[in-house]
Design a protein around this motif. Structure first.
Motif, mmCIF file in Angstrom:
data_model
loop_
_atom_site.group_PDB
_atom_site.id
_atom_site.type_symbol
_atom_site.label_atom_id
_atom_site.label_comp_id
_atom_site.label_asym_id
_atom_site.label_seq_id
_atom_site.Cartn_x
_atom_site.Cartn_y
_atom_site.Cartn_z
ATOM 1 N N PRO A 1 5.210 -21.342 15.686
ATOM 2 C CA PRO A 1 5.064 -22.054 14.304
ATOM 3 C C PRO A 1 4.871 -20.714 13.265
ATOM 4 N N LYS A 2 5.271 -21.044 12.178
ATOM 5 C CA LYS A 2 5.359 -20.137 11.313
ATOM 6 C C LYS A 2 4.835 -20.976 9.728
ATOM 7 N N LEU A 3 3.947 -20.046 8.936
ATOM 8 C CA LEU A 3 3.238 -20.493 7.722
ATOM 9 C C LEU A 3 3.619 -19.840 6.665
ATOM 10 N N ASP A 4 4.420 -20.551 5.802
ATOM 11 C CA ASP A 4 5.019 -19.878 4.498
ATOM 12 C C ASP A 4 4.432 -20.669 3.318
ATOM 13 N N GLY A 5 3.956 -19.969 2.221
ATOM 14 C CA GLY A 5 3.436 -20.847 1.132
ATOM 15 C C GLY A 5 2.604 -19.781 0.313
ATOM 16 N N LYS A 6 2.324 -20.493 -0.929
ATOM 17 C CA LYS A 6 1.496 -19.821 -1.782
ATOM 18 C C LYS A 6 0.378 -20.802 -2.378
ATOM 19 N N PHE A 7 -0.915 -20.081 -2.669
ATOM 20 C CA PHE A 7 -1.820 -20.638 -3.241
ATOM 21 C C PHE A 7 -2.303 -19.983 -4.491
ATOM 22 N N SER A 8 -2.245 -20.500 -5.608
ATOM 23 C CA SER A 8 -2.676 -19.747 -6.803
ATOM 24 C C SER A 8 -3.483 -20.654 -7.800
ATOM 25 N N HIS A 9 -4.211 -19.855 -8.178
ATOM 26 C CA HIS A 9 -5.548 -20.598 -8.997
ATOM 27 C C HIS A 9 -5.395 -19.836 -10.685
ATOM 28 N N ARG A 10 -5.507 -20.708 -11.462
ATOM 29 C CA ARG A 10 -5.213 -20.324 -12.955
ATOM 30 C C ARG A 10 -6.408 -19.862 -13.519
ATOM 31 N N ARG A 11 -7.442 -20.649 -13.153
ATOM 32 C CA ARG A 11 -8.821 -20.117 -14.065
ATOM 33 C C ARG A 11 -10.009 -20.836 -13.018
ATOM 34 N N GLY A 12 -11.041 -20.172 -13.195
ATOM 35 C CA GLY A 12 -12.266 -20.487 -12.526
ATOM 36 C C GLY A 12 -13.222 -19.151 -12.620
ATOM 37 N N ASN A 13 -14.363 -19.604 -11.878
ATOM 38 C CA ASN A 13 -15.357 -18.294 -11.986
ATOM 39 C C ASN A 13 -16.294 -18.477 -10.581
ATOM 40 N N PHE A 14 -16.823 -17.280 -10.201
ATOM 41 C CA PHE A 14 -17.520 -17.314 -9.056
ATOM 42 C C PHE A 14 -18.719 -16.274 -9.279
ATOM 43 N N VAL A 15 -19.609 -16.317 -8.247
ATOM 44 C CA VAL A 15 -20.727 -15.295 -8.552
ATOM 45 C C VAL A 15 -20.638 -14.363 -7.252
ATOM 46 N N LEU A 16 -20.821 -13.003 -7.867
ATOM 47 C CA LEU A 16 -20.957 -12.011 -6.843
ATOM 48 C C LEU A 16 -22.087 -10.883 -7.185
ATOM 49 N N LEU A 17 -22.890 -10.756 -6.355
ATOM 50 C CA LEU A 17 -24.153 -9.992 -6.764
ATOM 51 C C LEU A 17 -24.738 -10.013 -8.063
ATOM 52 N N ASP A 18 -25.132 -11.527 -8.344
ATOM 53 C CA ASP A 18 -25.938 -11.960 -9.249
ATOM 54 C C ASP A 18 -24.929 -11.866 -10.730
ATOM 55 N N ARG A 19 -23.756 -11.753 -10.590
ATOM 56 C CA ARG A 19 -22.795 -11.630 -11.776
ATOM 57 C C ARG A 19 -21.805 -12.666 -11.616
ATOM 58 N N VAL A 20 -21.915 -13.422 -12.669
ATOM 59 C CA VAL A 20 -20.485 -14.421 -12.923
ATOM 60 C C VAL A 20 -19.288 -13.689 -13.220
ATOM 61 N N LEU A 21 -18.399 -13.840 -12.402
ATOM 62 C CA LEU A 21 -17.004 -13.288 -12.643
ATOM 63 C C LEU A 21 -15.779 -14.337 -13.177
ATOM 64 N N GLU A 22 -15.203 -14.099 -13.954
ATOM 65 C CA GLU A 22 -14.000 -15.174 -14.446
ATOM 66 C C GLU A 22 -12.772 -14.580 -13.742
ATOM 67 N N LEU A 23 -12.178 -15.768 -13.117
ATOM 68 C CA LEU A 23 -10.775 -15.240 -12.550
ATOM 69 C C LEU A 23 -9.660 -15.142 -13.520
ATOM 70 N N GLN A 24 -9.033 -13.862 -13.369
ATOM 71 C CA GLN A 24 -7.869 -13.808 -14.122
ATOM 72 C C GLN A 24 -6.406 -14.123 -13.556
ATOM 73 N N THR A 25 -6.585 -13.848 -12.121
ATOM 74 C CA THR A 25 -5.470 -14.170 -11.290
ATOM 75 C C THR A 25 -5.957 -14.249 -9.752
ATOM 76 N N ALA A 26 -5.414 -15.452 -9.072
ATOM 77 C CA ALA A 26 -5.979 -15.518 -7.845
ATOM 78 C C ALA A 26 -4.632 -15.943 -7.163
ATOM 79 N N ASN A 27 -4.257 -15.462 -6.304
ATOM 80 C CA ASN A 27 -3.085 -15.615 -5.512
ATOM 81 C C ASN A 27 -3.193 -15.335 -3.959
ATOM 82 N N ILE A 28 -2.877 -16.181 -3.230
ATOM 83 C CA ILE A 28 -2.788 -15.796 -1.771
ATOM 84 C C ILE A 28 -1.598 -16.300 -0.980
#
Length: 70
Positions: A1-28
């Motif tokens: 089997p083969k896996l082809d595709g793209k996941f993109s996120h346009r906005r959001g945020n997450f916490v890293l080391l007690d800091r809230v980071l705002e996503l600018q780009t997120a592509n997988i």
């Protein structure tokens, strides 16, 4: 089997080391045989006083690169 595709996120945020980071780009990108080995392109920002800190993660998910800049 083969896996082809793209996941993109346009906005959001997450916490890293007690800091809230705002996503600018997120592509997988999935491309190739199983098990998947996705390619990452993630850019997030946070502000500390008057300085904007940018976190960039990229490359193969098995051995990603991490870059901090301000």
């Amino acid at each position: 089997p083969k896996l082809d595709g793209k996941f993109s996120h346009r906005r959001g945020n997450f916490v890293l080391l007690d800091r809230v980071l705002e996503l600018q780009t997120a592509n997988i990108l999935f491309e190739g045989p199983m098990p998947p080995s996705p390619f990452l392109n993630v850019i997030a920002e946070t502000k500390v006083q008057d300085t904007t800190i940018t976190v960039t993660m990229g490359g193969n998910a098995g051995s990603p690169t991490l870059k901090l800049s301000s």
